[in-house]
Write an enzyme that holds these catalytic residues in place. Structure first.
Site, mmCIF file in Angstrom:
data_model
loop_
_atom_site.group_PDB
_atom_site.id
_atom_site.type_symbol
_atom_site.label_atom_id
_atom_site.label_comp_id
_atom_site.label_asym_id
_atom_site.label_seq_id
_atom_site.Cartn_x
_atom_site.Cartn_y
_atom_site.Cartn_z
ATOM 1 N N ASP A 21 35.030 35.294 37.509
ATOM 2 C CA ASP A 21 36.158 36.241 37.509
ATOM 3 C C ASP A 21 36.202 37.060 36.221
ATOM 4 O O ASP A 21 35.796 36.599 35.163
ATOM 5 C CB ASP A 21 37.464 35.453 37.691
ATOM 6 C CG ASP A 21 38.604 36.344 38.160
ATOM 7 O OD1 ASP A 21 38.341 37.497 38.565
ATOM 8 O OD2 ASP A 21 39.766 35.887 38.118
ATOM 9 N N TRP A 26 36.822 43.369 32.333
ATOM 10 C CA TRP A 26 35.738 43.649 31.366
ATOM 11 C C TRP A 26 35.463 45.153 31.323
ATOM 12 O O TRP A 26 35.385 45.744 30.250
ATOM 13 C CB TRP A 26 34.475 42.883 31.790
ATOM 14 C CG TRP A 26 33.311 43.028 30.850
ATOM 15 C CD1 TRP A 26 32.995 42.207 29.805
ATOM 16 C CD2 TRP A 26 32.307 44.059 30.876
ATOM 17 N NE1 TRP A 26 31.855 42.664 29.171
ATOM 18 C CE2 TRP A 26 31.413 43.794 29.802
ATOM 19 C CE3 TRP A 26 32.078 45.176 31.681
ATOM 20 C CZ2 TRP A 26 30.310 44.601 29.534
ATOM 21 C CZ3 TRP A 26 30.981 45.987 31.403
ATOM 22 C CH2 TRP A 26 30.108 45.694 30.335
ATOM 23 N N ASN A 69 38.936 39.237 49.335
ATOM 24 C CA ASN A 69 38.348 40.407 48.658
ATOM 25 C C ASN A 69 38.075 41.571 49.618
ATOM 26 O O ASN A 69 37.893 42.714 49.190
ATOM 27 C CB ASN A 69 37.057 40.038 47.914
ATOM 28 C CG ASN A 69 37.286 39.223 46.658
ATOM 29 O OD1 ASN A 69 36.453 38.407 46.266
ATOM 30 N ND2 ASN A 69 38.420 39.421 45.983
ATOM 31 N N ARG A 189 36.198 28.254 36.038
ATOM 32 C CA ARG A 189 36.681 29.611 36.324
ATOM 33 C C ARG A 189 36.726 30.387 35.017
ATOM 34 O O ARG A 189 37.276 29.902 34.018
ATOM 35 C CB ARG A 189 38.066 29.613 36.977
ATOM 36 C CG ARG A 189 38.499 31.057 37.327
ATOM 37 C CD ARG A 189 39.752 31.134 38.149
ATOM 38 N NE ARG A 189 39.955 32.514 38.613
ATOM 39 C CZ ARG A 189 40.488 32.857 39.765
ATOM 40 N NH1 ARG A 189 40.906 31.928 40.598
ATOM 41 N NH2 ARG A 189 40.631 34.118 40.112
#
Ligand code: IPE
Ligand code: IPE
Ligand code: MG
Length: 246
Positions: A21, A26, A69, A189
């Site tokens: 994730d 980012w 998603n 995670r």
């Protein structure tokens, strides 16, 4: 820090699962499009695949795309699917060279034809490899998986192939998409989020959970080794008392 040399090779997690994730954040931090984050994320994938197989981990499962998603903007979904195809094309050589077998779990029928075909090809080509099994969770949702299991078992009960009395945990395990994999020992995670997001709910019943603040595109081998080192310094009691274990 060099965590690799601190790892005890005799106490490796048999199965590591990772919720990769933070690609979007980012990219945002760098003023880039989200797609760039996903692209950079593929480097981290290569790092953990190589890193895990180097030290002898037998099973690595990566959460690449969830059933939820599909609700992202179409452009992003398309980018992710294209990236899947190009990564598979590019990485087959690495998988072959490192004796890694590719596997996939999830509602694979929902993937675009091209992605499905590419996936099938790489799975077939790497089918006899046995150093490590790399499982990609694609269009994967744990609730979908469990629903699928219930339907399959119900059909079998209806047809008289199995009695209700015979349904136990091992029967359920045999019907999960992960039927050929051991339980997850370590779930990682990245990106600082501390939730499961519909990943392997049954299989992580006794997994050790490890949350890292690192955004996925920045994740490297030594970060994985740090998580494994941390795992090795925990006491897994499985319901027993500490005294019973020693
Ligand atoms: C993980 O990164 C990749 C997928 C879920 C496909 P995200 O895209 O979720 O990144 P954030 O959470 O928005 O930073
Ligand atoms: C989970 O990440 C799915 C994958 C890593 C593929 P998300 O970024 O989609 O999770 P939520 O929705 O923030 O919980
Ligand atoms: Mg996310």
């Amino acid at each position: 820090m060099n965590f690799k040399e601190k790892i005890n090779p005799n106490n490796l997690p048999q199965h590591i699962a990772i919720i990769m994730d933070g690609n979007g954040r980012w990219a945002k931090k760098k003023g880039l499009m989200r797609a760039m984050g996903h692209e950079k994320g593929t480097k981290a994938v290569r790092e953990v695949v190589e890193g895990a197989s180097e030290i002898g981990v037998k099973n690595l499962t990566l959460y690449a795309f969830s059933t939820e998603n599909w609700n992202r903007p179409k452009l992003e979904v398309d980018t992710l699917m294209k990236l899947l195809v190009s990564s598979l094309k590019k990485e087959i050589k690495t998988l072959e060279e490192n004796n890694i077998k590719l596997n996939a779990i999830g509602c694979l029928d929902n993937l675009p034809t091209k992605a499905r075909a590419e996936l099938k090809e790489v799975i077939e080509k790497t089918g006899n490899n046995n150093r490590m099994t790399l499982t990609l969770a694609l269009s994967y949702g744990s609730r979908e998986e469990i629903t699928h299991v219930i339907k399959e078992i119900s059909e079998k009960v209806k047809n008289g192939e199995i009695s209700v009395k015979a349904i136990d945990e091992s029967v359920i395990n045999k019907h999960l998409y992960t039927r050929n994999l051991p339980n997850v020992d370590l779930l990682i995670r990245t990106s600082g989020e501390q939730r499961i997001s519909n990943f392997l709910l049954w299989q992580i019943a006794y997994a050790e959970l490890y949350f890292s603040e690192i955004l996925w595109p920045d994740y490297r081998k030594d970060d994985l080794y740090e998580a494994i080192f941390n795992y090795q310094n925990r006491e897994r009691r499985f319901g027993k008392t500490s005294e019973q274990l020693s």
